[in-house]
Scaffold this motif. Structure first.
Motif, PDB file in Angstrom:
ATOM      1  N   MET A  70      60.340  39.326  44.533  1.00  0.00           N
ATOM      2  CA  MET A  70      60.962  38.032  44.847  1.00  0.00           C
ATOM      3  C   MET A  70      62.219  38.201  45.686  1.00  0.00           C
ATOM      4  N   LEU A  71      63.002  39.228  45.352  1.00  0.00           N
ATOM      5  CA  LEU A  71      64.237  39.460  46.107  1.00  0.00           C
ATOM      6  C   LEU A  71      63.909  39.743  47.570  1.00  0.00           C
ATOM      7  N   LEU A  90      66.129  45.758  38.611  1.00  0.00           N
ATOM      8  CA  LEU A  90      65.274  44.564  38.686  1.00  0.00           C
ATOM      9  C   LEU A  90      63.845  44.927  38.316  1.00  0.00           C
ATOM     10  N   SER A  91      63.115  43.969  37.741  1.00  0.00           N
ATOM     11  CA  SER A  91      61.704  44.188  37.405  1.00  0.00           C
ATOM     12  C   SER A  91      60.889  44.179  38.699  1.00  0.00           C
ATOM     13  N   VAL A 147      56.430  45.339  47.371  1.00  0.00           N
ATOM     14  CA  VAL A 147      57.742  44.972  47.918  1.00  0.00           C
ATOM     15  C   VAL A 147      57.708  45.034  49.440  1.00  0.00           C
ATOM     16  N   GLN A 183      60.893  40.766  40.107  1.00  0.00           N
ATOM     17  CA  GLN A 183      62.201  40.431  40.699  1.00  0.00           C
ATOM     18  C   GLN A 183      62.391  41.166  42.018  1.00  0.00           C
ATOM     19  N   GLN A 235      63.081  36.572  49.164  1.00  0.00           N
ATOM     20  CA  GLN A 235      64.239  35.689  49.352  1.00  0.00           C
ATOM     21  C   GLN A 235      65.120  36.178  50.493  1.00  0.00           C
ATOM     22  N   VAL A 236      65.248  37.524  50.577  1.00  0.00           N
ATOM     23  CA  VAL A 236      66.036  38.086  51.672  1.00  0.00           C
ATOM     24  C   VAL A 236      65.419  37.663  53.002  1.00  0.00           C
ATOM     25  N   ALA A 237      64.077  37.640  53.046  1.00  0.00           N
ATOM     26  CA  ALA A 237      63.392  37.253  54.285  1.00  0.00           C
ATOM     27  C   ALA A 237      63.211  35.737  54.390  1.00  0.00           C
TER      28      ALA A 237
END
Lengths: 250, 887, 236
Positions: free
Chosen positions: C124-125, C117-118, C170, C121, C128-130
């Protein structure tokens, strides 16, 4: 492999080879460069390095991450070939890969073979170089004893600590009685006290063997333990500190 | 979240997805190809069954029933085609006077056939001589009466004047048994043989002759309605077609309120075909499922290569606080992509294979069944993908903390499936199921007459399945034990390759043995699959060949017309025809045992085996060679069928007197024989009881060396062409058949066409799976040691020394794979052939081992190992820079 | 964080608000065959919001184990861990996962990113997980860490410094109460190390509790407070 066997015997009996290596330089390079990739994506890792390493050199190779320290050490070890320029090993009499055991390389991370015991890890490169098992075993025992880890001989790498593993890697590098020892960030993963200890044994071993030593590091304290310092920046040698008699440009 | 993850996967790591998808594609393609085999073979079986029937329905008009009404009802039945009335009249006898002598026969049957009968039912009669219309004489009757076209034959009628008719032609009735069946009688009470004396009259003439008889003796005259049925709307599945046809028959009987009884020839043929279809299904299970499971195992092996990476990703997701549901969702996304791609590739490949092997890209007999097969194969693909990726992920998710349980070197605890002696239990289970099956007489498919459903003993599959599991675990255990404990032995084995490095090589292999052990098991099982499948198929083909040879007798068989005495001349003439290697005469006589008439075959025991292969399984009480030499040493020896032995309470060496016709006096004379053994099958002989004796003894006793048939050996080549030349040389009076034509006709419809397709598909897949397994397991084990190889290279290992490290892996994989595969493959082949005895006719005496294929597969697997060794040691020569960077 | 911790009357309270992250007499054993090693022997610490604490000590002194327990990645054999007053230790994994997703950011020495993933990404991941999907937030976060220009690069295309800043982005993606970092500058040269430390200090000023395990003296110098571990015990 008579020469290798002789060296290993010499190393195992603890005597220093008479020539000491001060006569012929171990490495002599002129304008070497190493690039990865081609065209627009090409990355220049090492550029325009000209340098002679004398047989009794004690040098620190410093510089920020990505400045080309590791690549230069790999070039010196013969693991990579220069893209341009001339690189020779006068004291070795040939390319390091053709003269196994003459250059000892110590890697930054864990580099022991996980399926072999500590003793087997030290013996294996000697066997690869053609030594018979008995003398290889003797050399291994001596090297482990010199580094103070003889009691770990039958342990597996996963059973020993990071500091101990680094000492085994040093034992492996010195066991064959090399003329040149290259260490890539040998203390990067270690705390200060252990790092200092590792440097002690590394210097002792080089003195005992009469081998040249180049250590790459970004830790000023480690660099301070060595009389010469070569500063790398953007793939080229920026500055040379310390007595110029040992690593003089040609 | 899913979109982000999926986009990254698809864009950055298509190779990782594709390699797993390829494994799944193999499984899906294999299953779908076999589904297409099954569908195709069912359709062929139905087609053959339909074509084998000359008269679909023979509807018997019951006493008191009106023929015209029944005929109308038959014509009006659903799916009916043409319906014609056929009269059956009993004659008291017949006689003919030819060449100054008069021959008489016993009672017989006279049929009255309408004008268009022979065009409507073209298969019922075959013209041998004379015209095809008018008064036709059956061949046997013509022979009994010594009558030919143009001769007059007198027909006797009970209580009425005999009448004379002029013979227009001589015909053969190929399916006399079914034509003269007792309609509505169960199989057991059918007449054992069709009537010897048969005449066919045009309907008008028949009515003139037999209508009077019908009024005086209605019991001697009856009418049948012969009907064709519309085959176009028949289901391609034999079982469904059977149900449709037989229920239409019952419906007709009900609608005519007892006036009609249906002789359902089409239904009977379909009933036999549905049994074959049942066996096709069993074959699919026994031969196809292991391949699919193996492809799944291979996929799991491929997937396990990414297990470390997947585990790392999962740990990182958990660090970010991902819930179990989120973790499994993301793993599920990967599974979905892999399964989707695998199924699409697999189904496309199967369609291509189907088109190439069976000429049809459909997976089922109907569009619904086709979708069903595609769905089943796809479901299997999804299950494989899920169990290869989702199950390990789930296992990790369940671990209580992220830091708990990391794989390390030297883990030697056994996985759950290797504990508790699983292998032993599985093997014992396999033996138990096998014994139970053999008690059952290996009848895996039961299709009782008249019962709409067939029963297939799928549980018998548990035997081979347990053998697979037990053998796999056993090889795993033994390899693990051998590599773990036998380090000294291992270093001695690898010394020729590793030289002075044998000890460290052995030590490192021993401590990191699990990938090698796993690979060896996969390779051994892949070879087991190839060997057992190929051996089963070869045995099957050999038996189909034996069946054809049994039916035809030899490469080319020449049958003389009855009464011919030109034996010796014909033999000489045959020997001169090009392509003929050996000509073996066989006498064919009839012999009375008590009041029973049986066929008697006189053979030359010394030379018969030069023209036909006599299998030991044809005989009991001795092998083929032994019994032939008994016939040679004691010329009055005779071989008898088991039934006769039982009926007449015979014991070895008993004297047996048969009634034979003396050619000189034409009188029946007693000839003494000694019972020497039991014969159950013999080339050209019928399925029921017959005798085999020494030809020269029979010739001496009966004063005639007349032969009935010649078995011609063409060296197994050009049978059809040689047959053509023989027919041309000897003229139309003899019947010439060749094995290549017969092969297409004989036996169960399973035999000829379909298994060839199945064989091609299966052997191709087996070869591919074995070679792929070999290359893949070594490649993966090398990949797992990439870092080690880089270290070795950095330590100064020469290319030769690096190769030694990889080649020893290949050596151990190769040895265990080939030895394990050969042993398990042999046992499994034995078991398969035994358990599937039902598909063989006659049952094989032993295994036919296709050495060329097996050696080819083993060599290809070893070659794959060698190639991977070469490529990966070349790749490791210069340590991978990316790997070095991490050191 | 707006979630208010349930009041716990058994624990003595010194302030109105509970500490951002708190450990009380943590014990952790490891067994290897018959040998038993004590990685943590009664470690207690409390870090307030906005505090920058460094855990120092030689290799094998228990720094990593302590950090793993604080993050709920490892379960202490004795003692409790609380994040803004909520108990994190001795909870079922789903509860720990939820608390981690909502309140804890973790920065590792390496491997903070998914390779496929960039940077964008990856951030964002993590959001989204949180369950915190907000694209504008992620862009603002990357800008504040000076990594916005490399948003569409993959981890293996980044330099060491960029990788460290991307990893930080992240770790901060879920707007955590506490940021835990294990040797975040171990592989960095001095100049890059200083850059990362400045970014961590900025986060502390923004009210995040920062706990860094490191043996680097430079990191210790940047800290508000240094807790030294020796043989699994707090020695200073």
């Amino acid at each position: 492999m008579d020469a290798t066997a002789r060296r290993i015997r010499a190393a195992s009996s603890g005597t220093t080879p008479a020539d000491g290596g001060a006569g012929q330089p171990v490495i002599s390079c002129t304008n070497i460069a190493r690039t990865f990739g081609t065209g627009a994506q090409a990355v220049v890792a090492v550029y325009n390095v000209t340098l002679t390493v004398a047989g009794n050199a004690r040098a620190a190779l410093t510089g920020p991450s990505g400045s080309g320290k590791s690549t230069l050490l790999h070039l010196f070890a013969g693991l990579e070939s220069p893209s341009a320029g001339e690189l020779r090993w006068p004291a070795l009499g040939g390319h390091p890969l053709d003269e196994p055991g003459r250059v000892g390389m110590i890697f930054q991370g864990p580099s022991l073979l996980p399926a072999l015991t500590v003793a087997e890890n030290v013996i294996l490169p000697l066997q690869l170089a053609g030594a018979d098992l008995a003398s290889a075993r003797q050399a291994s025992e001596n090297a482990l004893a010199v580094l103070g880890i003889a009691e770990l001989a039958s342990s597996l790498p996963e059973e020993i600590s990071g500091g101990q593993a680094q000492r085994v890697a040093i034992a492996r590098a010195v066991a064959s009685g090399p003329s040149l020892i290259l260490a890539d960030e040998p203390t990067g993963q270690l705390d200060r006290a252990t790092a200092s200890l590792v440097m002690d044994v590394l210097l002792q071993a080089c003195d005992a063997l009469g081998a040249a030593l180049i250590v790459s590091t970004h830790d000023p304290l480690i660099a301070g333990r060595l009389p010469q310092r070569w500063e790398m920046s953007d793939g080229t040698l920026a500055d040379r500190l310390g007595p110029s008699s040992i690593g003089a440009p040609r | 979240m899913i979109r982000t993850w999926l986009a990254g996967l698809l864009r950055r790591q298509p190779a990782r997805l594709l390699s797993c998808a390829a494994g799944i594609a193999v499984a899906v393609a294999l299953l779908a190809s076999l589904g297409s085999f099954l569908a195709h073979s069912k359709a062929t079986m139905t087609d053959r069954a339909v074509r084998s029937v000359t008269v679909d329905w023979q509807v018997q008009v019951q006493p008191g029933g009106d023929a015209a009404t029944v005929a109308a009802a038959v014509g009006g039945a659903s799916g009916a085609g043409a319906a014609l009335q056929v009269g059956f009249g009993q004659m008291s006898g017949s006689s003919a006077t030819t060449g100054g002598s008069t021959q008489r026969t016993g009672p017989g049957v006279v049929l009255g056939i309408p004008q268009n009968y022979r065009t409507t039912f073209p298969g019922v009669l075959r013209t041998l001589a004379g015209n095809g219309t008018g008064v036709l004489l059956a061949q046997q009757t013509a022979s009994n009466l010594h009558a030919a076209p143009g001769d007059r034959v007198v027909i006797g009628r009970a209580g009425l004047q005999p009448v004379a008719v002029t013979v227009a032609g001589v015909v053969d009735v190929p399916q006399a048994d079914s034509l003269f069946q007792k309609v509505g009688a169960p199989v057991g009470s059918q007449p054992t043989a069709p009537p010897d004396n048969v005449l066919f009259l045009p309907a008008t003439l028949w009515h003139q002759l037999f209508d009077p008889l019908a009024t005086t003796r209605p019991d001697l005259v009856s009418t049948q309605i012969h009907a064709t049925r519309d085959h176009r709307h028949l289901s391609q599945d034999p079982a469904a077609a059977y149900t449709a046809v037989s229920s239409a028959a019952r419906n007709l009987e009900a609608r005519t309120s007892g006036a009609a009884k249906v002789g359902d020839n089409l239904g009977a043929a379909l009933a036999a075909a549905r049994q074959d279809a049942g066996y096709a299904q069993v074959l699919f299970l026994f031969l196809g499922l292991p391949g699919a499971v193996l492809a799944g195992l291979l996929t799991a092996t491929i997937a396990s290569a990414g297990a470390v990476r997947r585990r790392r990703e999962q740990a990182l997701l958990r660090v970010r606080g991902a819930s179990q549901r989120q973790l499994l969702t993301l793993a599920g996304v990967e599974v979905a992509v892999i399964a989707l791609a695998g199924c699409a590739i697999g189904l496309a490949a199967a369609a291509a294979v189907g088109a190439a092997a069976f000429g049809s890209a459909s997976f089922g007999t109907t569009p619904g069944a086709g979708l069903g097969w595609a769905a089943l194969a796809a479901a299997a693909g999804i299950v494989i993908a899920a169990s290869a990726i989702l199950v390990p992920a789930r296992h990790d998710v369940r671990a209580s903390t992220i830091n708990a349980g990391r794989a390390v070197i030297g883990v030697t605890s056994y996985p759950w499936w290797a504990r508790y002696g699983m292998d032993g239990w599985a093997l014992i289970g396999a033996g138990a199921v096998f014994t139970a099956t053999s008690r059952n007489g290996y009848q895996l498919v039961l299709a009782p007459e008249g019962v709409p459903t067939i029963s297939v003993s799928y549980w018998a599959f548990a035997g081979p399945a347990l053998l697979w599991i037990g053998a796999g675990v056993l090889i795993w255990r033994l390899t693990d034990l051998g590599l773990g404990r036998g380090r000294g032995l291992l270093s001695r084995i690898v010394r020729p390759i590793a030289g002075s490095l044998a000890r460290p090589v052995a030590a490192s292999m021993s401590r990191q043995r699990r990938p090698i052990v796993k690979g060896a098991v996969v390779l051994a099982l892949a070879l087991t699959f190839a060997i057992s499948t190929a051996t089963f198929n070869a045995t099957y083909r050999a038996q189909a060949e034996a069946d054809a040879q049994l039916t035809n007798g030899a490469d080319v068989t020449v049958t003389e017309p009855p009464g011919s005495t030109a034996g010796r001349a014909v033999a000489n003439q045959l020997s001169g025809i090009s392509g003929v290697k050996h000509v073996e005469p066989i006498q064919h006589r009839f012999a009375y045992i008590g009041t029973d008439l049986q066929d008697l075959y006189g053979v030359r025991p010394d030379s018969i085996r030069q023209s036909t292969a006599l299998q030991d399984s044809y005989f009991s009480g001795g092998g083929a060679a032994g019994l032939m030499s008994t016939l040679a040493i004691r010329p009055d020896s005779i071989l008898v069928s088991a039934e006769t032995v039982k009926d007449y309470q015979l014991h070895q060496g008993d004297a047996l007197t048969l009634g034979l016709v003396d050619a000189r006096t034409r009188q029946r004379i007693p000839v003494a024989f000694h019972y020497a053994g039991v014969v159950s099958e013999f080339p050209t002989a019928p399925k029921d009881s017959f005798f085999v004796a020494n030809a020269s003894y029979i010739a001496a006793k009966t004063g005639s060396d007349a032969t009935g048939a010649f078995l011609v050996n063409t060296g197994g080549r050009d049978q059809h062409a040689v047959a053509g030349r023989v027919q041309a040389a000897l003229g139309a009076s003899v019947t010439v058949t060749d094995i290549s034509t017969v092969r297409k006709q004989v036996g169960s419809s399973l035999t000829a066409v379909d298994l060839a397709g199945l064989t091609r598909v299966e052997l191709g897949f087996a070869l591919f799976i074995a070679a792929a397994a070999a290359g893949l397991v070594l490649g993966l084990s090398v990949a797992e040691r990439r870092r080690n190889l880089a270290i070795l290279s950095a330590l100064g290992a020469k290319p030769r020394q690096l190769r030694a490290f990889i080649a020893t892996d290949a050596l151990v994989l190769g040895i265990i794979g080939v030895v394990g595969g050969a042993m398990v493959g042999w046992v499994l082949s034995k078991m398969l052939v035994k358990v599937l005895t039902g598909v063989f006719d006659p049952p094989p005496a032993g295994l036919t081992v296709p050495w060329a294929y097996i050696l080819g597969t083993a060599l290809l697997s070893l070659a794959a190992l060698a190639v991977v060794t070469g490529v990966s040691s070349r790749m490791s020569r210069r340590p991978a820079i990316t790997v070095l960077r991490r050191l | 964080m707006t979630t208010v911790a349930p009041a716990d009357h058994h624990e003595p309270r010194t302030r109105d608000l509970p500490p951002a992250i708190e450990a009380r007499s943590l014990y952790r054993f490891f067994r290897a065959g018959d040998e038993e090693t004590l990685a943590l022997q009664g470690v207690s610490l409390a870090v307030e919001a906005g505090e920058f604490v460094v855990i120092a000590g030689p290799s094998g002194s228990g720094k990593s184990t302590l950090l793993a327990c604080l993050a709920g990645l490892d379960e202490p054999d004795g003692g409790t861990v609380r994040v803004s007053g909520q108990r994190l230790s001795h909870q079922a994994e789903p509860v720990r996962a939820r608390l981690r997703a909502e309140r804890v950011g973790l920065l590792l020495q390496s491997g903070n990113m998914f390779d496929h993933l960039s940077v964008m990404q990856n951030v964002m991941l993590a959001q989204q997980v949180a369950h915190r999907p907000a694209r504008t937030d992620s862009e603002a976060l990357m800008s504040s860490l000076g990594i916005a220009a490399r948003a569409h690069a993959r981890p293996d295309e980044l330099s060491g410094g960029e990788l460290a800043r991307a990893g930080l982005a992240v770790a901060l993606a879920n707007d955590p109460v506490a940021l835990l970092a294990d040797e975040p500058t171990g592989e960095l040269d001095h100049a890059t190390e200083q850059q990362v430390l400045r970014l961590l200090e900025l986060r502390a000023l923004a009210g995040v509790a920062i706990v860094v395990a490191s043996h680097s003296p430079a990191v210790a110098e940047a800290a508000d407070r240094v807790i030294t571990l020796t043989d699994g015990k707090v020695s200073s």
